[in-house]
Design an enzyme around this catalytic site. Sequence first.
Site, PDB file in Angstrom:
ATOM      1  N   ARG A 164       0.686  -1.293  -0.036  1.00 28.36           N
ATOM      2  CA  ARG A 164       0.034   0.072  -0.084  1.00 28.36           C
ATOM      3  C   ARG A 164       0.820   1.461   0.188  1.00 28.36           C
ATOM      4  NH1 ARG A 164      -3.150  -3.567   1.805  1.00 28.36           N
ATOM      5  NH2 ARG A 164      -1.229  -4.258   2.908  1.00 28.36           N
ATOM      6  N   THR A 165       1.742   1.294   0.850  1.00 26.84           N
ATOM      7  CA  THR A 165       2.521   2.601   0.933  1.00 26.84           C
ATOM      8  C   THR A 165       3.409   2.947   0.025  1.00 26.84           C
ATOM      9  OG1 THR A 165       2.793   2.022   3.543  1.00 26.84           O
ATOM     10  CG2 THR A 165       4.208   3.783   2.482  1.00 26.84           C
ATOM     11  N   LYS A 203      26.587  -4.388  -0.919  1.00 28.69           N
ATOM     12  CA  LYS A 203      27.986  -4.367  -1.256  1.00 28.69           C
ATOM     13  C   LYS A 203      28.501  -3.494  -0.037  1.00 28.69           C
ATOM     14  CE  LYS A 203      27.350  -4.037  -6.246  1.00 28.69           C
ATOM     15  NZ  LYS A 203      27.432  -3.119  -7.238  1.00 28.69           N
ATOM     16  N   ARG A 212      11.543   3.461   2.881  1.00 27.29           N
ATOM     17  CA  ARG A 212      11.129   2.346   4.304  1.00 27.29           C
ATOM     18  C   ARG A 212      12.173   1.652   4.228  1.00 27.29           C
ATOM     19  NH1 ARG A 212       5.931  -0.929   4.553  1.00 27.29           N
ATOM     20  NH2 ARG A 212       5.003   0.946   5.212  1.00 27.29           N
ATOM     21  N   HIS A 265       5.689   5.998  11.135  1.00 27.49           N
ATOM     22  CA  HIS A 265       5.216   5.617   9.961  1.00 27.49           C
ATOM     23  C   HIS A 265       4.219   6.818   9.885  1.00 27.49           C
ATOM     24  CE1 HIS A 265       3.815   4.300   6.350  1.00 27.49           C
ATOM     25  NE2 HIS A 265       3.277   3.057   6.759  1.00 27.49           N
TER      26      HIS A 265
HETATM   27  C1  NCD Z   1       1.654  -0.921   8.288  1.00 25.04           C
HETATM   28  C2  NCD Z   1       3.271  -0.726   8.370  1.00 25.04           C
HETATM   29  O1  NCD Z   1       3.879  -1.014   7.264  1.00 25.04           O
HETATM   30  O2  NCD Z   1       3.501  -0.551   9.326  1.00 25.04           O
HETATM   31  N1  NCD Z   1       1.189  -1.294   6.948  1.00 25.04           N
HETATM   32  C3  NCD Z   1       1.061   0.021   5.979  1.00 25.04           C
HETATM   33  O3  NCD Z   1       2.002   0.560   5.996  1.00 25.04           O
HETATM   34  N2  NCD Z   1      -0.105  -0.065   5.510  1.00 25.04           N
HETATM   35  C4  NCD Z   1       1.168  -1.942   9.177  1.00 25.04           C
HETATM   36  C5  NCD Z   1       1.642  -3.314   9.007  1.00 25.04           C
HETATM   37  O4  NCD Z   1       2.618  -3.758   8.252  1.00 25.04           O
HETATM   38  O5  NCD Z   1       1.086  -4.180   9.997  1.00 25.04           O
END
Ligand code: NCD
Length: 305
Positions: free
Chosen positions: A56-57, A85, A106, A134
């Site tokens: 999703r993100t 590396k 991320r 997040h």
């Molecule tokens: C969340 C995350 O990555 O922290 N997911 C997301 O970004 N929608 C929640 C999760 O992974 O449980």
Amino acid sequence: MPLPFQHLLSTKQLQRADTEEILRVASSMENVLTKGGSELLKGKILASLFYEPSTRTRLSFETAMQRLGGNIITAEGIQFSSMYKGETLEDTMRMISQYADIVAMRHPEQGSAEIAARACGVPFINAGDGPGQHPTQALLDLFTIQKECGKIDDLCIAMVGDLRYGRTVHSLSYLLGLYKNIRLILVSPTELTMPEKVTSFLREKSIPFVETKDLAAGLRADVMYVTRVQQERFADRNEYERLKLQYILTGEMVRGRNVLVMHPLPRVGEIAPDVDLLPNAAYFRQAGNGVPIRMALLAMLLGKA
Ligand code: NCD
């Protein structure tokens, strides 16, 4: 109004005026979306760096950039990048800043976003740093609450599941601290309670909260925010297996109640599929809200909103 910072690392950076402005711009981005997009970020490049799994993100950041007419370059999985590396995160950022106009990253380690942003010469957005923060998820959660409940002040919000490792509930708690008359019900097994850094923040802000193991207590809230037990943060596999499905929300529990059910997704059994059919189930609409929120953030951090 431009945002008073170049990098978005944590929801702790935000004041209420900032969240209100971001939500306002996100609403206007919904209008842009109904018209099929715009050319606001034409010629701009987003570096989309996902060194930890994401659906999703990542896809909503990339959708957001493309709906605004911008382009994307990507790197994923540390094993496929030059970090494998032995390149430092700082060197990767110094280099990426010369290719892209903005970065979303991320990474599995808490604190990595701060290290990366310090070496990054262009705006940087934390898309999740291990069990840390997040912030873009928390902003889309806030946007969802506003759209679904018509307000954010004066709400009782239950957070359920893995409050220890779930970064989304950490980030959301800090944001709720900006609003009036918020009450929290924190539902988790003893092993997965909210970290002290968050509960001490809640005390500092005089936000009343109760910690309980009882899922039924959470059903009395206006919003129930359910989370997945974060398998990838457990050193001990058996410990994860023991804790993973302590709570399962079913349609029978929710039916006829006024509680709005949210989840950052992915769910792995903690919300039964029969909840999906009820009007309470907001989690897929919530995921959709990731696009206008990320459009707003990209445009604002690039000084184009
Ligand atoms: C969340 C995350 O990555 O922290 N997911 C997301 O970004 N929608 C929640 C999760 O992974 O449980």
